[in-house]
Design an enzyme around this catalytic site. Sequence first.
Site, PDB file in Angstrom:
ATOM      1  N   GLY A 107       0.821  -1.212   0.000  1.00  0.00           N
ATOM      2  CA  GLY A 107       0.000   0.000   0.000  1.00  0.00           C
ATOM      3  C   GLY A 107       0.853   1.259   0.000  1.00  0.00           C
ATOM      4  O   GLY A 107       1.938   1.272   0.570  1.00  0.00           O
ATOM      5  N   ARG A 124       1.019  -5.812  -4.853  1.00  0.00           N
ATOM      6  CA  ARG A 124       1.252  -6.694  -3.711  1.00  0.00           C
ATOM      7  C   ARG A 124       1.765  -8.077  -4.105  1.00  0.00           C
ATOM      8  O   ARG A 124       1.591  -9.031  -3.358  1.00  0.00           O
ATOM      9  CB  ARG A 124      -0.042  -6.856  -2.908  1.00  0.00           C
ATOM     10  CG  ARG A 124      -0.519  -5.610  -2.229  1.00  0.00           C
ATOM     11  CD  ARG A 124      -1.594  -5.907  -1.212  1.00  0.00           C
ATOM     12  NE  ARG A 124      -2.086  -4.700  -0.581  1.00  0.00           N
ATOM     13  CZ  ARG A 124      -1.449  -4.059   0.402  1.00  0.00           C
ATOM     14  NH1 ARG A 124      -0.309  -4.514   0.861  1.00  0.00           N
ATOM     15  NH2 ARG A 124      -1.962  -2.957   0.912  1.00  0.00           N
ATOM     16  N   ASP A 175       6.220  -7.706   5.022  1.00  0.00           N
ATOM     17  CA  ASP A 175       6.202  -8.792   4.035  1.00  0.00           C
ATOM     18  C   ASP A 175       7.152  -8.495   2.875  1.00  0.00           C
ATOM     19  O   ASP A 175       7.868  -9.386   2.406  1.00  0.00           O
ATOM     20  CB  ASP A 175       4.781  -8.980   3.471  1.00  0.00           C
ATOM     21  CG  ASP A 175       3.822  -9.517   4.526  1.00  0.00           C
ATOM     22  OD1 ASP A 175       4.279 -10.257   5.421  1.00  0.00           O
ATOM     23  OD2 ASP A 175       2.617  -9.187   4.467  1.00  0.00           O
ATOM     24  N   ASP A 199       0.865   1.587   8.632  1.00  0.00           N
ATOM     25  CA  ASP A 199       0.362   0.816   9.772  1.00  0.00           C
ATOM     26  C   ASP A 199       1.257   0.923  11.013  1.00  0.00           C
ATOM     27  O   ASP A 199       0.822   0.620  12.115  1.00  0.00           O
ATOM     28  CB  ASP A 199       0.241  -0.667   9.401  1.00  0.00           C
ATOM     29  CG  ASP A 199      -0.650  -0.885   8.195  1.00  0.00           C
ATOM     30  OD1 ASP A 199      -1.408   0.042   7.844  1.00  0.00           O
ATOM     31  OD2 ASP A 199      -0.592  -1.969   7.597  1.00  0.00           O
TER      32      ASP A 199
HETATM   33  P1  FBP Z   1       0.948  -2.217   3.703  1.00  0.00           P
HETATM   34  O1  FBP Z   1       1.722  -0.972   3.985  1.00  0.00           O
HETATM   35  O2  FBP Z   1       1.234  -3.281   4.680  1.00  0.00           O
HETATM   36  O3  FBP Z   1       1.129  -2.653   2.307  1.00  0.00           O
HETATM   37  O4  FBP Z   1      -0.591  -1.885   3.887  1.00  0.00           O
HETATM   38  C1  FBP Z   1      -1.091  -0.668   4.201  1.00  0.00           C
HETATM   39  C2  FBP Z   1      -2.595  -0.675   4.152  1.00  0.00           C
HETATM   40  O5  FBP Z   1      -2.979   0.680   4.029  1.00  0.00           O
HETATM   41  C3  FBP Z   1      -3.298  -1.351   5.332  1.00  0.00           C
HETATM   42  O6  FBP Z   1      -3.474  -0.492   6.430  1.00  0.00           O
HETATM   43  C4  FBP Z   1      -4.611  -1.752   4.733  1.00  0.00           C
HETATM   44  O7  FBP Z   1      -5.223  -2.812   5.416  1.00  0.00           O
HETATM   45  C5  FBP Z   1      -4.226  -2.141   3.349  1.00  0.00           C
HETATM   46  O8  FBP Z   1      -3.083  -1.382   3.015  1.00  0.00           O
HETATM   47  C6  FBP Z   1      -5.312  -1.879   2.355  1.00  0.00           C
HETATM   48  O9  FBP Z   1      -4.820  -2.062   1.066  1.00  0.00           O
HETATM   49  P2  FBP Z   1      -5.614  -2.922   0.001  1.00  0.00           P
HETATM   50  O10 FBP Z   1      -6.726  -2.057  -0.447  1.00  0.00           O
HETATM   51  O11 FBP Z   1      -4.604  -3.209  -1.052  1.00  0.00           O
HETATM   52  O12 FBP Z   1      -6.073  -4.165   0.729  1.00  0.00           O
END
Ligand code: FBP
Length: 586
Positions: free
Chosen positions: A96, A157, A188, A215
């Site tokens: 994200g 991702r 990850d 996060d």
């Molecule tokens: P990462 O930084 O771990 O990639 O995720 C951040 C985040 O904003 C989380 O808080 C949220 O649950 C997720 O991404 C939502 O992203 P998506 O819409 O891709 O599931």
Amino acid sequence: MANLQTLLTQMEEHHSLFEDEIRKLPVPVCKAFVKNGKIAPSSFKITDHVLGTKDVQKVDEHFKKCAGNSGNKVLEAVQGEADHSGLRIAVLFSGGPAAGGHNVIVGIKKAIGSKNTLLGTVAGPKGLLAGEFFEVTEDAANGIINTGGFDFLGSDRTKIKTDEQFAKVKKVVKEHKLDGIIVVGGDDSNTNAAVLAELLYDDGVKVIGVPKTIDGDLQIGSILPISFGYDTATKIYSEMVGNILQDTPSSRKYWHFIKLMGRSASHVALEVALQTKPALALISEEIYEKKMSLDQIVSNIANTISLRAASGINHGVILIPEGLIEFIPEMKDMITELNEVIAKYHEDLEELQLPEKKDFVYKQFSADSAKLMASLPGEIETMLLLERDSHGNLPVSQIPTENLMIQMVEDKLHMMQKHADDRHHLGLDEAQEAKFLKFKLSTLNHFFGYEGRCGAPTLFDAAYCLNLGLLAGSLVLDGHTCYIAAITELDKGGKALALPLTGLLNIERRHGADEMVIEKALVKINSPAFQFYEERRTIWARSDHFSSPGPRQLWGPTAHQLPYTVALNQGYGSLIFNLGDPHSLT
Ligand code: FBP
């Protein structure tokens, strides 16, 4: 065209007055990256600090080359001479978006200079597999200084895990003559960076990670105080929550249930609570630690609302962390079972429509899990069945936990108003009881998530990211691999470290199998930040004691404010950060 129309047209494509101004904003740079008053790459010295988790032996065995090379020792950046030319280094965003990512690129570009080539990878690990790169020119890098988002490269991702993917990476690296890959991502993605570093070790390709995620769950005590993006996201949410808190005693009729992004961990919810002081913030880790059932959580919220109603306050704000559902003990067991079923029968489930999917899962479930799943509202049941991402994560952002809470709290309050026995524990006197019985709950639900990931970075994230980029670029130039960039001593000018990724991996059950991963950092209930919240929360629950922090500032006295959680947990004496003297980046 008239003058104003011309001006407005010139402001298209990232040229608002604000965007043009922030590009000029000078940004603090740590001493290790300054030479003769100018930004320059650093060298590194090996420290005696050795990292390792409980699984260090197995990890070292698995990552023989990288762990053997680093000895899991931390490196420290020092002012240096690094002067290499002709290197080709790719950078990619993974996961994200988080504010400040563009400054990581600017930092890498400044570290490697014009004698080496920086390649932007299009749309994350997927772009690496496809060999999609473009050259990041000086002009392009200047255009993204201090801007928000990941749009310059894009992200995704994809987890690189199969032999076929490994072979593709090797091929791409050879074809594009890469000497280094910098992975900007969360826990990850940095785990994946370690895997790539080992894979490409003999090809001489250096792989370095940069800690990103709003996060805040990629943090390791004092050696990695926080990931970038957390400060900006929490300041944006705090502004929005502060505005709502200001609205509640003005309109005096609503209870707002606000879900906050942050995946499993509640760092975001805790930070926003500390900045705004709502009536209640649920902290998933506390709930898990105290083994609170769903019913106890609902009672806790209902009691808070009732006691305020009894004193004539018919409004308030409840913060709910995005990942709450995974931490309620009975839910956690059910979700673990569900994850295993989804991982095992992935292909069968892919073929099925929703009703058949549900039937299929129910057949694999234990009696307890089936009973609990069936008791949930239909929309929650459906969301729990959503496809996991390639790292095995449940997409918690799409589960409307705030609505589940609202429904259950409404039912609970109804019973408390109907039956004296159900409200006896509140200990109300006659006048208070009269007020409570007259009270009618009126709720509004919100989810603040995507709004906070791409805003223009705060001064902290802008500076932090620039320095992380300078550090990552310097590491590749200096020939290091399998490290994650980290800046510590955020209140004292910043100390730039490289942490060996192999020293951070441990073995966890993921996606139905044991995997070597970086542990997600959760809120510790014995941490100074949580304990401060615990000490203050009763006062915030009983009266309108809130703060409205207002919009984040890039100039002026509040621009240098750190997240409260970081300052408290790092034991700093104030909220003010110091990452060195400001330097103009243009
Ligand atoms: P990462 O930084 O771990 O990639 O995720 C951040 C985040 O904003 C989380 O808080 C949220 O649950 C997720 O991404 C939502 O992203 P998506 O819409 O891709 O599931």
